[in-house]
Design an enzyme around this catalytic site. Structure first.
Site, PDB file in Angstrom:
ATOM      1  N   LYS A   1      87.015 130.128  56.904  1.00 16.18           N
ATOM      2  CA  LYS A   1      88.451 130.428  56.881  1.00 16.18           C
ATOM      3  C   LYS A   1      88.977 130.734  58.275  1.00 16.18           C
ATOM      4  O   LYS A   1      90.118 130.387  58.613  1.00 16.18           O
ATOM      5  CB  LYS A   1      88.723 131.593  55.931  1.00 16.18           C
ATOM      6  CG  LYS A   1      90.215 131.940  55.787  1.00 16.18           C
ATOM      7  CD  LYS A   1      91.045 130.783  55.231  1.00 16.18           C
ATOM      8  CE  LYS A   1      92.539 131.080  55.235  1.00 16.18           C
ATOM      9  NZ  LYS A   1      92.945 132.089  54.269  1.00 16.18           N
TER      10      LYS A   1
ATOM     11  N   LYS B   1      96.839 139.265  61.227  1.00 17.40           N
ATOM     12  CA  LYS B   1      95.575 139.904  60.853  1.00 17.40           C
ATOM     13  C   LYS B   1      94.425 138.913  60.962  1.00 17.40           C
ATOM     14  O   LYS B   1      93.375 139.204  61.547  1.00 17.40           O
ATOM     15  CB  LYS B   1      95.682 140.459  59.437  1.00 17.40           C
ATOM     16  CG  LYS B   1      94.392 141.029  58.856  1.00 17.40           C
ATOM     17  CD  LYS B   1      93.667 140.035  57.933  1.00 17.40           C
ATOM     18  CE  LYS B   1      94.478 139.718  56.694  1.00 17.40           C
ATOM     19  NZ  LYS B   1      93.740 138.799  55.768  1.00 17.40           N
TER      20      LYS B   1
END
Length: 292
Positions: A177, A245
């Site tokens: 990811k 983030k």
């Protein structure tokens, strides 16, 4: 209607994506227990569809064969899994715990070890596809963890996504990811620059996107985010605060590997500028605002 032959699902994190993902599993007949910080429309819809409410993550885990979390930040994952009333406090041996939050690869490894010490299995399974992919059960799901745990989870993943890949051991899903987010960081920045250039040159934006889409510049970011940039539609499919983030995690992992990624670093600076100006709850297409 519930199907008692299907595993009981516990689902925590019923936001933009999680609510739709849980909805697909409930519609498929899985008995379901849910938990969330708030009881918004997504929660109410699942309760009306027959899901049961749990007051704590521990109670959620105790009622479930497979638990799925998709929350905001790594610290949220850690609290939900490891807190005094966390998932591992309530999970019975044999429970499969799956974190679908985009989170830290190192945390994923630690959670897998702690789950194993309780006789449970854990997978890290972050997703890509945004709110549209979640609604259409078309997510890409990148999975790290043991092969037997992945095989057990695959029928559940198939009800939420179309591309499901086992990438390796614990943490491998999160590393994949990170690669995904790194690719998006420069791609969405490139689209914003192309749109800004076309505008300054006096071109019709829609015509430019139509001309670029079939060629080498064509991409999901161009096709999905480009039109939103043209009209100033900054409604979130994926919020800037969450993307920042992710980029922070990716930057830390890259630095630990001695890898310099200047494209990602520049994209991160632009998103920080957007967050300072517009707030963190706009969509990633709002990066165009950095080029005004």
């Amino acid at each position: 209607m519930s199907n008692d032959t299907l595993p009981r699902i516990g689902f925590m994190g019923l936001g933009i994506m999680g609510g739709a993902m849980a909805g697909h599993l409930r519609a498929a007949g899985h008995p379901m227990t849910i938990a969330n910080r708030s009881r918004g429309a997504g929660v109410q819809a699942l309760l009306q569809a027959g899901a049961t409410w749990a007051e704590t993550p521990a109670a959620l885990a105790a009622a479930s064969d497979i638990v799925i979390t998709i929350v905001g930040f790594p610290q949220d994952v850690e609290q939900v899994w490891l807190g005094a009333d966390g998932l591992l406090a309530g999970a019975k041996p044999g429970t499969l715990l799956i974190d679908m939050t985009t989170s830290s690869p190192r945390l994923a490894v630690a959670l897998a070890e702690k789950a194993a010490s309780r006789g449970c299995a854990a997978l890290d399974a972050p997703v890509s596809g945004g709110d549209v992919g979640a609604r259409n059960a078309a997510l890409s799901i990148m999975v790290g963890g043991a092969a037997d745990a992945f095989a057990r989870a695959q029928p559940v993943f198939e009800k939420m996504g179309k591309t499901i890949r086992h990438m390796g051991g614990p943490g491998a899903g999160q590393h994949t990811k990170m690669a995904n987010q790194i690719a998006i960081a420069s791609a969405v920045m490139g689209v914003a620059e192309a749109v800004s250039y076309a505008r300054r040159a006096g071109l019709d934006g829609e015509s430019v996107l139509a001309a670029l889409a079939p060629g080498a510049a064509g991409s999901t970011q161009l096709n999905v985010m480009g039109p939103k940039m043209l009209v100033g539609d900054f409604a979130p499919g994926f919020m800037v605060k969450h993307f920042l983030k992710d980029l922070g995690i990716a930057m830390a992992e890259a630095e630990a590997m001695g890898l310099d990624l200047p494209g990602m670093a520049q994209s991160r600076r632009l998103f920080e500028r957007v967050q300072a100006e517009l707030g963190g709850e706009v969509g990633t297409q709002a990066i165009i605002a950095a080029y005004r």
